[in-house]
Each structure stands twice: as structure tokens, then as C-alpha cells.
Motif scaffolding. Structure first.
Motif, PDB file in Angstrom:
ATOM      1  N   THR A 192     -10.540   3.274  12.887  1.00 47.13           N
ATOM      2  CA  THR A 192     -11.700   4.494  12.050  1.00 47.13           C
ATOM      3  C   THR A 192     -11.811   5.719  12.293  1.00 47.13           C
ATOM      4  N   THR A 193     -11.334   6.824  12.655  1.00 44.80           N
ATOM      5  CA  THR A 193     -11.794   7.706  12.630  1.00 44.80           C
ATOM      6  C   THR A 193     -10.079   7.741  12.210  1.00 44.80           C
ATOM      7  N   VAL A 194      -8.751   7.693  12.427  1.00 41.87           N
ATOM      8  CA  VAL A 194      -7.828   7.683  11.561  1.00 41.87           C
ATOM      9  C   VAL A 194      -8.205   7.853  10.139  1.00 41.87           C
ATOM     10  N   PHE A 195      -9.256   6.380   9.770  1.00 47.95           N
ATOM     11  CA  PHE A 195      -9.205   5.974   8.443  1.00 47.95           C
ATOM     12  C   PHE A 195     -10.347   7.986   7.852  1.00 47.95           C
ATOM     13  N   ALA A 196     -11.460   8.045   8.813  1.00 48.47           N
ATOM     14  CA  ALA A 196     -12.046   9.000   8.458  1.00 48.47           C
ATOM     15  C   ALA A 196     -11.576   9.867   8.396  1.00 48.47           C
ATOM     16  N   THR A 197     -10.680  10.488   9.096  1.00 46.19           N
ATOM     17  CA  THR A 197      -9.887  11.702   8.312  1.00 46.19           C
ATOM     18  C   THR A 197      -9.454  12.037   7.201  1.00 46.19           C
ATOM     19  N   TYR A 198      -9.014  10.979   6.633  1.00 48.53           N
ATOM     20  CA  TYR A 198      -8.775  11.418   5.276  1.00 48.53           C
ATOM     21  C   TYR A 198      -9.576  11.629   4.166  1.00 48.53           C
ATOM     22  N   PRO A 199     -11.515  11.123   3.773  1.00 47.75           N
ATOM     23  CA  PRO A 199     -12.452  11.341   2.922  1.00 47.75           C
ATOM     24  C   PRO A 199     -12.981  12.460   3.615  1.00 47.75           C
ATOM     25  N   VAL A 200     -13.036  12.798   4.602  1.00 47.07           N
ATOM     26  CA  VAL A 200     -13.149  14.255   5.639  1.00 47.07           C
ATOM     27  C   VAL A 200     -12.189  15.706   4.809  1.00 47.07           C
ATOM     28  N   ALA A 201     -11.268  15.116   5.808  1.00 43.00           N
ATOM     29  CA  ALA A 201     -10.213  16.535   4.411  1.00 43.00           C
ATOM     30  C   ALA A 201     -10.634  16.137   3.552  1.00 43.00           C
ATOM     31  N   LEU A 202     -10.663  15.653   2.355  1.00 35.64           N
ATOM     32  CA  LEU A 202     -10.252  14.824   1.132  1.00 35.64           C
ATOM     33  C   LEU A 202     -11.775  16.083   0.805  1.00 35.64           C
ATOM     34  N   LEU A 203     -12.933  16.016   1.719  1.00 37.77           N
ATOM     35  CA  LEU A 203     -14.571  16.816   0.951  1.00 37.77           C
ATOM     36  C   LEU A 203     -13.949  17.884   1.131  1.00 37.77           C
ATOM     37  N   ILE A 204     -13.842  18.487   2.572  1.00 36.24           N
ATOM     38  CA  ILE A 204     -13.872  19.787   3.073  1.00 36.24           C
ATOM     39  C   ILE A 204     -12.584  20.857   1.894  1.00 36.24           C
ATOM     40  N   GLY A 205     -11.807  19.540   1.616  1.00 30.33           N
ATOM     41  CA  GLY A 205      -9.985  20.302   0.648  1.00 30.33           C
ATOM     42  C   GLY A 205     -11.425  20.573  -0.550  1.00 30.33           C
ATOM     43  N   LEU A 206     -11.594  19.425  -1.581  1.00 28.55           N
ATOM     44  CA  LEU A 206     -12.577  19.588  -2.720  1.00 28.55           C
ATOM     45  C   LEU A 206     -13.001  20.894  -2.604  1.00 28.55           C
ATOM     46  N   LEU A 207     -14.338  21.349  -1.757  1.00 26.99           N
ATOM     47  CA  LEU A 207     -14.865  22.217  -1.692  1.00 26.99           C
ATOM     48  C   LEU A 207     -14.669  23.598  -1.625  1.00 26.99           C
ATOM     49  N   LEU A 208     -13.543  23.374  -0.990  1.00 32.35           N
ATOM     50  CA  LEU A 208     -12.595  25.427  -0.385  1.00 32.35           C
ATOM     51  C   LEU A 208     -11.762  25.272  -1.966  1.00 32.35           C
ATOM     52  N   PHE A 209     -10.523  24.062  -2.428  1.00 35.09           N
ATOM     53  CA  PHE A 209      -9.778  23.883  -2.991  1.00 35.09           C
ATOM     54  C   PHE A 209     -10.015  23.690  -4.727  1.00 35.09           C
ATOM     55  N   GLY A 210     -10.934  22.833  -4.577  1.00 33.37           N
ATOM     56  CA  GLY A 210     -11.650  22.143  -5.872  1.00 33.37           C
ATOM     57  C   GLY A 210     -10.743  23.103  -7.614  1.00 33.37           C
ATOM     58  N   ASN A 211     -11.191  24.306  -7.658  1.00 39.15           N
ATOM     59  CA  ASN A 211     -11.698  24.943  -8.965  1.00 39.15           C
ATOM     60  C   ASN A 211      -9.791  25.762  -8.787  1.00 39.15           C
ATOM     61  N   ILE A 212      -9.014  26.029  -7.511  1.00 39.15           N
ATOM     62  CA  ILE A 212      -7.934  26.867  -7.491  1.00 39.15           C
ATOM     63  C   ILE A 212      -7.123  27.109  -8.340  1.00 39.15           C
ATOM     64  N   SER A 213      -7.600  26.323  -9.164  1.00 41.16           N
ATOM     65  CA  SER A 213      -6.302  25.644 -10.393  1.00 41.16           C
ATOM     66  C   SER A 213      -6.855  26.924 -11.204  1.00 41.16           C
ATOM     67  N   ASP A 214      -8.470  26.881 -10.985  1.00 41.37           N
ATOM     68  CA  ASP A 214      -8.588  28.381 -12.580  1.00 41.37           C
ATOM     69  C   ASP A 214      -7.414  29.211 -11.889  1.00 41.37           C
ATOM     70  N   ALA A 215      -7.659  29.922 -10.506  1.00 45.17           N
ATOM     71  CA  ALA A 215      -6.945  31.398 -10.205  1.00 45.17           C
ATOM     72  C   ALA A 215      -5.263  30.618 -10.645  1.00 45.17           C
ATOM     73  N   ILE A 216      -5.095  29.906 -10.062  1.00 40.41           N
ATOM     74  CA  ILE A 216      -3.378  30.227  -9.726  1.00 40.41           C
ATOM     75  C   ILE A 216      -2.690  29.321 -11.145  1.00 40.41           C
ATOM     76  N   GLY A 217      -3.537  28.449 -11.955  1.00 40.17           N
ATOM     77  CA  GLY A 217      -2.660  27.718 -12.817  1.00 40.17           C
ATOM     78  C   GLY A 217      -2.848  25.653 -12.604  1.00 40.17           C
ATOM     79  N   ARG A 218      -2.708  24.720 -13.782  1.00 43.85           N
ATOM     80  CA  ARG A 218      -2.729  23.618 -12.966  1.00 43.85           C
ATOM     81  C   ARG A 218      -2.010  23.478 -11.985  1.00 43.85           C
ATOM     82  N   ARG A 219      -0.242  23.781 -12.961  1.00 45.87           N
ATOM     83  CA  ARG A 219       0.457  23.229 -12.585  1.00 45.87           C
ATOM     84  C   ARG A 219       1.006  23.742 -11.276  1.00 45.87           C
TER      85      ARG A 219
END
Length: 241
Positions: A50-77
Motif C-alpha cells: 500500500t505504501t509503494v502504491f501511495a508513493t506515486y500519488p504523493v510524489a505526483l501531488l508534490i511534483g505538481l505543486l512544485l513543477f506544475g507550471n514550470i513549462s511556462d518558464a522553460i518551455g513545453r518541449r
């Protein structure tokens, strides 16, 4: 009807971005069909799985909060290329996994890779939509993510059940696909430099009149993700019984 070079390039970018979305969702679902196998081989408890499974959504949520808008700065590609690279590395970790620690790291990288690529690919679909239908981008976003989860169920599940190297082959296929999608995105034309804002993490902001819709949509997506994950893991288990 002859397409101009610019229109042809935009159409290629459009479909490459759709492939990125499918890749992200395939990578997120691929390990789920193998959890019963990992549990049996490494004698893992339900709590560990269960914790292995939960690792993905937790990492995704943190990643989206940190890097969700990063393509506006460095470009989509560039953002998509970073995300695909992380997904490729995560696939390699699953191929060579020796114990459960590798699974945790692989899931973190999958979540981070999806966080980099998901928003960039969705925005790229909108920006490179050459159709007269403005809703095509949103429709294809839904279709691509659904296709990715479907491939995770059918392809990864079938390989896990019937193919040799059940714990490795699915991720070998996923890694090869990552290389193909990386090449497609790499060939996308580089956007002209513009006055991009400096990147910085942003908190979740919801317009006051949309809070109820946002909450209901969040609950619906969370429920769908949870049900789908349970289904993915139970299909392979039922076949093994």
C-alpha cells in the motif's frame, strides 16, 4: 489539401503531446498489475504494498505543486523531455529491481516525471491544435489518458501473466516507448524565446465561484483513480489464483 510546413509541424507537435499523456498514464498504472507478484516473491505485507502504491500519488501531488507550471518558464518541449527522461529512468529501475526499495524510488520518479510532463503536454495540445474545433484538445487529453490506463491494464497485465520475464518485460516495453516518445518530442520545433516569467512554486488557487465544482471534480477523480488502481492490482491476482 497541402499542409504548410508550419501547420505540419504544429500537427506533429499536437500528436506528440498526446503520446506524452498516454505514456504518463501507462507508466502510472504499469506497476499495479505486478504488486501481487512482488508481494509473493519478496514476502511483502499489504501495508508495504500500500505504501509503494501511495508513493506515486504523493510524489505526483508534490511534483505538481512544485513543477506544475514550470513549462511556462522553460518551455513545453523542455518540460516534456525532462518528464519523459524521468519516466524512462523509473522504468529501468523496475527492470533491475532487487528489492522493494527500488520500487519506492521508481514510483517517486514516475510521479515526478508525470508532474513535469502532464501540464506541459496538456498546454501543448491547446497551443498546437490546428483543428477548427477548440474542444479537440480537451477531448484528446481525456482520450489519451484513458488510452494510457487501458494499455497499462491490457498490455502490462498480459505480459505479466503470459510472457517470459513477467516482472521486467512490461517495463522494457515501456522504456522503449519512452525513447520513441522522447524522439518525437525532441523533433518538435523549439518555440521562439519570449518574456517568460521566472519559475516559482504556486499554491492551488480556485476561483470563488468554482470551489464546489472543484471539490466535486477532485473527489470524482480521486475515486476513479482509487477504483482503477484496485482493479489493476486485482486482475493479475485473480489470474494467479
Amino acid at each position: 489539401m497541402t499542409l504548410s510546413p508550419r501547420r505540419f509541424a504544429r500537427r506533429g507537435s499536437f500528436w506528440a503531446s498526446a503520446a506524452v499523456l498516454a505514456l504518463c498514464l501507462w507508466s502510472s498504472g504499469a506497476p499495479s498489475v505486478l504488486y501481487p507478484t512482488y508481494a509473493g516473491e519478496w514476502h511483502l505485507s499489504s501495508i508495504v504494498i500500500t505504501t509503494v502504491f501511495a508513493t506515486y500519488p504523493v510524489a505526483l501531488l508534490i511534483g505538481l505543486l512544485l513543477f506544475g507550471n514550470i513549462s511556462d518558464a522553460i518551455g513545453r518541449r523542455r518540460a516534456m523531455l525532462i518528464g519523459i527522461t524521468l519516466i524512462f529512468v523509473s522504468g529501468a529501475l523496475f527492470v533491475f529491481a532487487l528489492d522493494v526499495g527500488w520500487l519506492y524510488v521508481g514510483r517517486v520518479l514516475q510521479g515526478a516525471g508525470t508532474a513535469f510532463a502532464l501540464g506541459a503536454a496538456s498546454a501543448s495540445l491547446v497551443e498546437n491544435n490546428t483543428s477548427s474545433n477548440p474542444r479537440l484538445a480537451s477531448s484528446l487529453t481525456t482520450a489519451s489518458t484513458a488510452l494510457g490506463l487501458t494499455l497499462a491494464l491490457i498490455v502490462s497485465g498480459t505480459l505479466a501473466q503470459y510472457a517470459p520475464w513477467p516482472e521486467q518485460l512490461s517495463f522494457i516495453v515501456l522504456s522503449v516507448l519512452s525513447v520513441v516518445v522522447f524522439a518525437a518530442v525532441y523533433l518538435m520545433p523549439q518555440a521562439a524565446p519570449d518574456a517568460r516569467a521566472a519559475w516559482r512554486p504556486q499554491s492551488i488557487r480556485v476561483p470563488r465561484g468554482s470551489v464546489r465544482v472543484f471539490v466535486l471534480a477532485t473527489l470524482a477523480v480521486s475515486l476513479a483513480f482509487a477504483v482503477g488502481s484496485v482493479f489493476l492490482s486485482s486482475v493479475h491476482r485473480s489470474r494467479r489464483i
